[in-house]
Design an enzyme around this catalytic site. Structure first.
Site, PDB file in Angstrom:
ATOM      1  CG  HIS A 114      -1.966   0.955   1.278  1.00 15.61           C
ATOM      2  ND1 HIS A 114      -1.850   2.203   1.857  1.00 15.61           N
ATOM      3  CD2 HIS A 114      -3.210   0.888   0.762  1.00 15.61           C
ATOM      4  CE1 HIS A 114      -2.999   2.852   1.706  1.00 15.61           C
ATOM      5  NE2 HIS A 114      -3.830   2.073   1.041  1.00 15.61           N
ATOM      6  CB  SER A 339      -4.849   1.411  -6.398  1.00 16.75           C
ATOM      7  OG  SER A 339      -4.772   1.884  -5.086  1.00 16.75           O
ATOM      8  CB  ALA A 340      -9.348   2.878  -3.532  1.00 16.19           C
ATOM      9  CB  CYS A 341      -4.723   4.919  -2.719  1.00 14.61           C
ATOM     10  SG  CYS A 341      -5.254   3.747  -1.507  1.00 14.61           S
ATOM     11  CB  THR A 342      -3.928   5.511  -7.866  1.00 16.65           C
ATOM     12  OG1 THR A 342      -4.473   4.240  -8.138  1.00 16.65           O
ATOM     13  CG2 THR A 342      -2.633   5.390  -7.110  1.00 16.65           C
TER      14      THR A 342
END
Ligand SMILES: Cc1ncc(COP(=O)(O)O)c(C=O)c1O
Length: 399
Positions: A114, A339-342
């Site tokens: 992560h 990816s959610a974070c991206t």
């Protein structure tokens, strides 16, 4: 179009299925109820101050530490509360590197960590540390012999997540930890267990990791509570401040969120095996029904017992993942892509690239994370909506 416009234009669908539990989400009512008294009835004081509301707040920290230690087969003294998995991972990586800088300069992180592990590790290069990214195989496994080649006497810290947040790979943790400790008994081992806790067994009496990260909202608890479990290793605080009942993270603990986390743990661990089996069978139904009804798609990550019970990640060729999430959202199916974070930066996910997916395969991926509360009927609905959405988007795609 702004988010406000999107909400205005797209009315609330009549049927909704939330499958974005990777990123955050829904909290059971029992958890909300467990939090409420701590806002204004009991324990609203500061847990490090000696007055009654403070003692009550401190009691929440104590009881939650005990419960976490029990579920991990660990020690309650090793539980440190922070406010998010991101904080815990930053503290683990930066705090342990700074505190032990005399013992080595090499930091090894897996290629699919992560970002809250990868980025703090990379930030340490400015201080003269060397960061090495351990590659993974095409299903996301870090292989023990590959790790063994990388670990040497200069190795200060190794961090490998127990379950990958995007593709659900359950690492063979004992083998990895033993490999590292055999090569260098002084190397510190950290694991990010945010996506493992309450889904795969963790037994710290048999697993020699030095630090472990948990986050409340990854197990249907509230946002705002997380843990860095630290054994006998030195960790230096990375924030400065006062008035914490703990030594590693200054500032007041989020007592209502920790009370909610405690309830979320109790609920998740009650008949855990049955819940895990249930999630795994819903997962397999979803994977089978989507991959058998949609052409040109592929499962990312392993299957069966090597895959987290709640994780489904499928790439659809000739479809843009972001467009698919919007199309599904209008149909009341809430998922994320890559990816959610991206997901607000249209970059292909580093995890997908690390397992050898091409850019277009990474871009066309959909991540669905289910919970024990989902029903088979909902999975049928989701599978049907995914099939129709992919077909519709392909039919209007210039590709
Ligand atoms: C594996 C993993 N680690 C860390 C985090 C960050 O946790 P938080 O959202 O609590 O900061 C996440 C978030 O989704 C995660 O999936």
């Amino acid at each position: 179009m702004s988010v406000r416009d999107l909400l205005r234009v797209h009315g609330k669908p009549t049927r909704e299925v939330y499958l974005d539990n990777e990123n955050s989400g829904w909290v059971p009512k029992e958890v909300v109820e467990a939090m409420l008294p701590y806002f204004n009835s009991i324990g609203y004081g500061h847990p490090s101050i000696t007055n009654r509301p403070g003692w009550e707040a401190f009691e929440v920290l104590e009881e939650t530490s005990e419960l976490i230690a029990e579920t991990l087969r660990g020690d309650k003294e090793d539980v440190n509360f922070v406010h998010s998995g991101t904080e815990a991972n930053n503290l683990a990586i930066v705090g342990s590197a700074k505190a032990n800088r005399g013992k080595g300069r090499k930091i090894i992180v897996s290629d699919i960590e992560h970002y809250s592990v990868l980025l703090p590790a990379i930030s340490l290069e400015e201080l003269g540390f060397k960061v090495v990214r351990a590659p993974v195989d095409e299903r996301g496994f870090v292989l023990a012999d590959v790790l063994s080649e990388l670990v040497d006497r200069e190795t200060l810290l190794v961090s490998v997540g127990m379950v990958n947040h995007e593709i659900g790979t359950i690492q063979r943790m004992r083998e990895l930890v033993e490999t590292v400790k055999d090569r260098n008994p002084n190397a510190i081992f950290h694991t990010d267990a945010c996506d493992a806790y309450a889904r795969v067994p963790i037994d710290l009496s048999r697993l020699d990791v030095d630090m472990l990260t948990l986050s409340s909202h990854k197990i249907l608890g509230p946002k705002g509570a997380a843990v860095l479990y630290v054994r006998e290793v030195e960790v230096q605080p990375i924030l400065r401040g006062a008035l914490s009942s703990q030594t590693l993270w200054p500032g007041v603990e989020n007592v209502p969120a920790i009370a909610g986390f405690r309830k979320a743990i109790e609920l998740a661990f009650n008949d855990l095996e049955e819940k895990v089996e249930r999630m795994a069978s819903l997962r397999d139904f979803l994977i089978d029904s989507i991959t058998s009804s949609v052409s040109d798609c592929m499962l990312n990550g392993p299957s069966g017992r090597e895959r987290a019970p709640d994780n489904v990640n499928i790439s659809f060729l000739r479809v843009e993942g972001e467009a698919l999430t919007v199309e599904l959202s209008m149909r009341g199916v809430y998922v994320s892509s890559g990816s959610a974070c991206t997901s607000r930066i249209l970059e292909p996910s580093h995890v997908m690239l690390a397992i050898g997916r091409k850019h277009e395969e990474a871009h066309g991926s959909l991540l669905l994370k289910l919970t024990r509360y989902h029903e088979l009927e909902e999975m049928r609905y989701v599978s049907e909506q995914v099939r129709e959405s992919v077909e519709r988007l392909r039919s209007i795609s210039p590709l």
